[in-house]
Write a protein that holds these residues in place. Sequence first.
Motif, short mmCIF file in Angstrom:
data_model
loop_
_atom_site.label_atom_id
_atom_site.label_comp_id
_atom_site.label_asym_id
_atom_site.label_seq_id
_atom_site.Cartn_x
_atom_site.Cartn_y
_atom_site.Cartn_z
N GLY A 571 0.82 -1.21 0.00
CA GLY A 571 0.00 0.00 0.00
C GLY A 571 0.86 1.26 0.00
O GLY A 571 0.53 2.25 -0.68
N ILE A 572 1.94 1.24 0.77
CA ILE A 572 2.84 2.41 0.80
C ILE A 572 3.44 2.65 -0.58
O ILE A 572 3.51 3.80 -1.06
CB ILE A 572 3.94 2.19 1.86
N PHE A 573 3.86 1.58 -1.21
CA PHE A 573 4.48 1.74 -2.53
C PHE A 573 3.48 2.19 -3.58
O PHE A 573 3.81 2.96 -4.48
CB PHE A 573 5.14 0.42 -2.96
N ILE A 574 2.27 1.70 -3.46
CA ILE A 574 1.25 2.16 -4.43
C ILE A 574 0.94 3.64 -4.19
O ILE A 574 0.77 4.43 -5.13
CB ILE A 574 -0.03 1.30 -4.29
N LYS A 575 0.87 4.02 -2.90
CA LYS A 575 0.58 5.42 -2.59
C LYS A 575 1.70 6.35 -3.09
O LYS A 575 1.43 7.48 -3.56
CB LYS A 575 0.39 5.57 -1.08
N HIS A 576 2.95 5.90 -2.98
CA HIS A 576 4.09 6.70 -3.41
C HIS A 576 4.69 6.17 -4.72
O HIS A 576 5.90 6.15 -4.91
CB HIS A 576 5.18 6.72 -2.32
N ARG A 577 3.78 5.71 -5.57
CA ARG A 577 4.24 5.08 -6.80
C ARG A 577 4.97 6.05 -7.74
O ARG A 577 5.74 5.62 -8.60
CB ARG A 577 3.07 4.44 -7.53
N ASP A 578 4.73 7.36 -7.59
CA ASP A 578 5.37 8.33 -8.51
C ASP A 578 6.65 8.89 -7.95
O ASP A 578 7.29 9.75 -8.58
CB ASP A 578 4.38 9.47 -8.82
N THR A 579 7.05 8.46 -6.77
CA THR A 579 8.30 8.96 -6.19
C THR A 579 9.47 8.22 -6.82
O THR A 579 9.33 7.07 -7.30
CB THR A 579 8.31 8.75 -4.68
N PRO A 580 10.66 8.84 -6.83
CA PRO A 580 11.83 8.23 -7.50
C PRO A 580 12.22 6.88 -6.91
O PRO A 580 12.61 5.97 -7.65
CB PRO A 580 12.92 9.27 -7.26
N ILE A 581 12.09 6.70 -5.58
CA ILE A 581 12.56 5.45 -4.99
C ILE A 581 11.68 4.26 -5.37
O ILE A 581 12.14 3.12 -5.41
CB ILE A 581 12.65 5.61 -3.46
N VAL A 582 10.39 4.55 -5.67
CA VAL A 582 9.49 3.49 -6.09
C VAL A 582 9.66 3.21 -7.58
O VAL A 582 9.65 2.04 -8.01
CB VAL A 582 8.02 3.85 -5.77
N LYS A 583 9.83 4.29 -8.35
CA LYS A 583 9.94 4.11 -9.79
C LYS A 583 11.27 3.47 -10.17
O LYS A 583 11.38 2.84 -11.22
CB LYS A 583 9.79 5.46 -10.47
N ALA A 584 12.29 3.60 -9.30
CA ALA A 584 13.58 3.00 -9.60
C ALA A 584 13.48 1.47 -9.57
O ALA A 584 12.71 0.90 -8.80
CB ALA A 584 14.62 3.49 -8.61
N ASN A 585 14.27 0.80 -10.39
CA ASN A 585 14.36 -0.67 -10.44
C ASN A 585 13.04 -1.35 -10.76
O ASN A 585 12.69 -2.38 -10.16
CB ASN A 585 14.90 -1.23 -9.11
N ASN A 586 12.30 -0.76 -11.63
CA ASN A 586 11.10 -1.39 -12.20
C ASN A 586 9.99 -1.51 -11.15
O ASN A 586 9.94 -2.42 -10.33
CB ASN A 586 11.44 -2.77 -12.78
N ARG A 587 9.10 -0.59 -11.20
CA ARG A 587 7.99 -0.52 -10.25
C ARG A 587 7.08 -1.74 -10.34
O ARG A 587 6.58 -2.24 -9.33
CB ARG A 587 7.21 0.77 -10.52
N ASP A 588 6.85 -2.24 -11.55
CA ASP A 588 5.95 -3.41 -11.72
C ASP A 588 6.53 -4.67 -11.08
O ASP A 588 5.80 -5.49 -10.48
CB ASP A 588 5.69 -3.66 -13.20
N LEU A 589 7.86 -4.82 -11.22
CA LEU A 589 8.48 -5.98 -10.56
C LEU A 589 8.38 -5.87 -9.05
O LEU A 589 8.24 -6.88 -8.35
CB LEU A 589 9.95 -6.09 -10.97
N THR A 590 8.46 -4.65 -8.54
CA THR A 590 8.31 -4.46 -7.09
C THR A 590 6.93 -4.90 -6.63
O THR A 590 6.77 -5.59 -5.61
CB THR A 590 8.56 -3.01 -6.73
N TYR A 591 5.90 -4.48 -7.39
CA TYR A 591 4.54 -4.89 -7.05
C TYR A 591 4.41 -6.42 -7.11
O TYR A 591 3.79 -7.05 -6.23
CB TYR A 591 3.54 -4.24 -7.98
N ALA A 592 4.95 -7.02 -8.17
CA ALA A 592 4.85 -8.48 -8.32
C ALA A 592 5.56 -9.20 -7.19
O ALA A 592 5.07 -10.22 -6.66
CB ALA A 592 5.43 -8.90 -9.67
N LEU A 593 6.72 -8.66 -6.77
CA LEU A 593 7.46 -9.28 -5.68
C LEU A 593 6.67 -9.21 -4.37
O LEU A 593 6.59 -10.19 -3.61
CB LEU A 593 8.82 -8.59 -5.53
N LEU A 594 6.07 -8.04 -4.10
CA LEU A 594 5.30 -7.90 -2.87
C LEU A 594 4.06 -8.81 -2.86
O LEU A 594 3.72 -9.42 -1.83
CB LEU A 594 4.90 -6.46 -2.67
N ILE A 595 3.42 -8.91 -4.01
CA ILE A 595 2.22 -9.78 -4.07
C ILE A 595 2.62 -11.24 -3.88
O ILE A 595 1.95 -12.00 -3.17
CB ILE A 595 1.50 -9.58 -5.41
N SER A 596 3.75 -11.66 -4.50
CA SER A 596 4.18 -13.05 -4.35
C SER A 596 4.58 -13.34 -2.90
O SER A 596 4.31 -14.43 -2.38
CB SER A 596 5.34 -13.35 -5.30
#
Length: 815
Positions: A571-596
């Motif tokens: 939820g934090i990452f989705i809320k701050h999805r437009d910040t540089p730290i979230v967008k770095a290193n592929n945001r979609d992979l981050t979401y997939a990793l958290l869901i898994s």
Amino acid sequence: MSYMDLDLAKLGAIPKNYQHVLSLVFSVKQINENPKILPNVSLGFHIYESYTDARMTFQNTMKLLTTSERIVPNFKCNKNENMITVIAGLDSEISLHMASILGLYKIPQVAYSILALVLSNESQLPSFYRIVPNEAHQYIGIVHLLLHFQWTWVGIVASDNDNGEKFMLTLTPMLFQHGICTAFTEKTPAISQVIDNFSSLVLIQAKSFFWTISKVKVLVVCAEPQTMTTLIWMAFLYSFLDGTREFSIHKVWIMTAQWNFSLETMQRDFDIQAFNGALSFAVHSNKVPGFTQFLQVLHPSYPKGDGFLRIFWQKAFNCLFSDSNEQKQRMATCTGQEKLDSLPGALFEMSMTGQSYSLYNAVYAIAHSLDKIYLSRLKHRVMAHGSSLDPPNVEPWQLHSVLKRISFNNTAGDTVSFDKNGELAAGFDIINWVTFPNQSFVKVKVGRVDAQASLGEVFTVKEEVITWHSAFNQVKPLALCNNHCYPGYSRKKKEGLPFCCYDCAPCPDGMISNQKDTDECFRCLEDQFPNKNQDQCISKFLNFLTFSEPLGITFIFLALSFSLITALVLGIFIKHRDTPIVKANNRDLTYALLISLFLCFLCSLLFLGKPHAVTCPLRQTAFGIIYSVAVSCILSKTITVVLAFMATKPGSSMRKWVGKRLANCILLSCFLIQTGICVLWLCTAPPFPDFNMKSVVKEIIVECNEGSVTMFYCVLGYLWLLAIVSFIVAFQARKLPDSFNEAKFITFSMLVFCSIWLSFVPSYLSTKGKYMVAVEIFSILASGAGLLGCIFSPKCYVIILRPELNSKDLLTRRH
């Protein structure tokens, strides 16, 4: 007038035997006074004493066959005396001596005593009848009695003659066949040896004899008169010389039916308490009406012609008549007013004894047989002449055809008949002898042996009414070579001793015995285990990790907590999805990793609870696929970081690989490979619920059998491969200059991940049951928590606590 002749051994020596004469007199008197039996015919009798001597027996037997003073075979001068039958006496050997002569003349001989086993009377002794049951029933009764009380260690005593030898040879094999051991077989010497040489015999042989019989609690005695007389004399003299004046060997005496508990007059001081609680067999008998009253009116001068009465009276009451020729000092004078009922039972009984009852039945059997013959002949003569004449003469041989088939009810209410072997068709009573200090006793019927009864009732005994010797405190004695082997133990034979002697060995581990004296222990069923005492089987407990036990609750709490934390991070990452730290290193992979990771934590709950056909295949496959997605996301992120820095170099050809397409391809390919392995596993040998009953002694492990162990380790091996590759790539990129570079966090997380799963294998293989499942759940939660904490905790720290660091300037800064 018809005559019957009687032979009675040692009538004068043992006063109690005189009752046999009185039983004969009483029965003849009853028959002669009864108009319904042998009307107009009187029965008479002669009595001859054999003195238990073969020569005297032959001489008296020849006297029966002639009526002159001189013995002239086959000649009778007095035709008025017609001998019909001979009633044999107590001694079996004497009876057989008589039978060898009387059988030549086909004169019926009826024995009223228990004889040793002989060959078929029908074939060898066709003129011989026994008004007693077949002795084989008595042997069966002895075996049943010992088995009923579980007496397996007994001694046997018999006389040192042919009868004693036959008794031992017959009984010992029967006992052996039924698991009963004989501690010894002892023979008593002849009575003449005891009386003539008692000083040396008592000190040597008697001591040895009584020391031998003291080894057992139960003694089986072939209680022929000479055996019991010798035994009592030995005990009486031994105790007298020993100074104790009482026979104090306490045991259970089991006597055969020959025993009548009689003492000689010289033994009247013998303490009969030694036989208190004895058990004996006796020919079935009942109370005969009128016999006690008949005895009460007896007087020494009453029955004319009875030369035994005065002898009996003097010996029984220890007195002398005034006109007696015997001169003995210190003896009272017989008045004739002495009462028979004042005598101790060992000297005389007022009720009819078993032998007297048999003699009584013998007389009535002969009378009824004669009556049938007379009635039949008189009927034909009346029809022929029109009037009845004097009773016809009957020859002894003519009695056989009727006597064999005779059947009548006596005055006591019992049915009397002979079987095909010329023996009484009846059974034996089991008598319990209760003695008292005043030399009196009571006979209590406590059981029955009846071969004519239905199956299951051949042997009966009422244990609750038996009185045991006072030394046993009214508790059933134990007759064992050694104590019982109780449940939990088995018997081990002692070398050199009979099979009834054994040691008790504890049952081996995993085996039990649930009965006393078992030869072997046995294993419980697969779903049972032995208790601590190894005497019964207990159902095994089901072993699986439940939701309700503390360990299960702990895992549920951890799984849900980590899942909630993962959801919050997502939820934090989705809320701050437009910040540089979230967008770095592929945001979609981050979401997939958290869901898994979120699903990984939840899939650990599949391992809790009782395994089922649905959960077992789903456990490992769901875990393998979900974790492969998580590790694939990390691998894709790591490769993306490396390629991104390589692409920044001027003229680099890596720029075309940088982007979401490569990351998605890596993720998809890794996912499909693991999915293919799991599908192959499910199609070939899928996991299934299994009950493991052997791994743990007291528990049944309810587990998911992996089906194919190879496929299970293929799934784990593929995860390890992805993790190692991710670790290597991240390790190479750990020093790339970027504030938001994940490589160093991924390196540490992969190190934690690999350490956990490498230690998983030995831990998994060394545990059993629910703890094996707990190891796998712990590995899933710990590795997932390691990934979540190592990768995302720094980013959450920046996003929440240090938002000023979450800027593009820091992202592009170079060190």
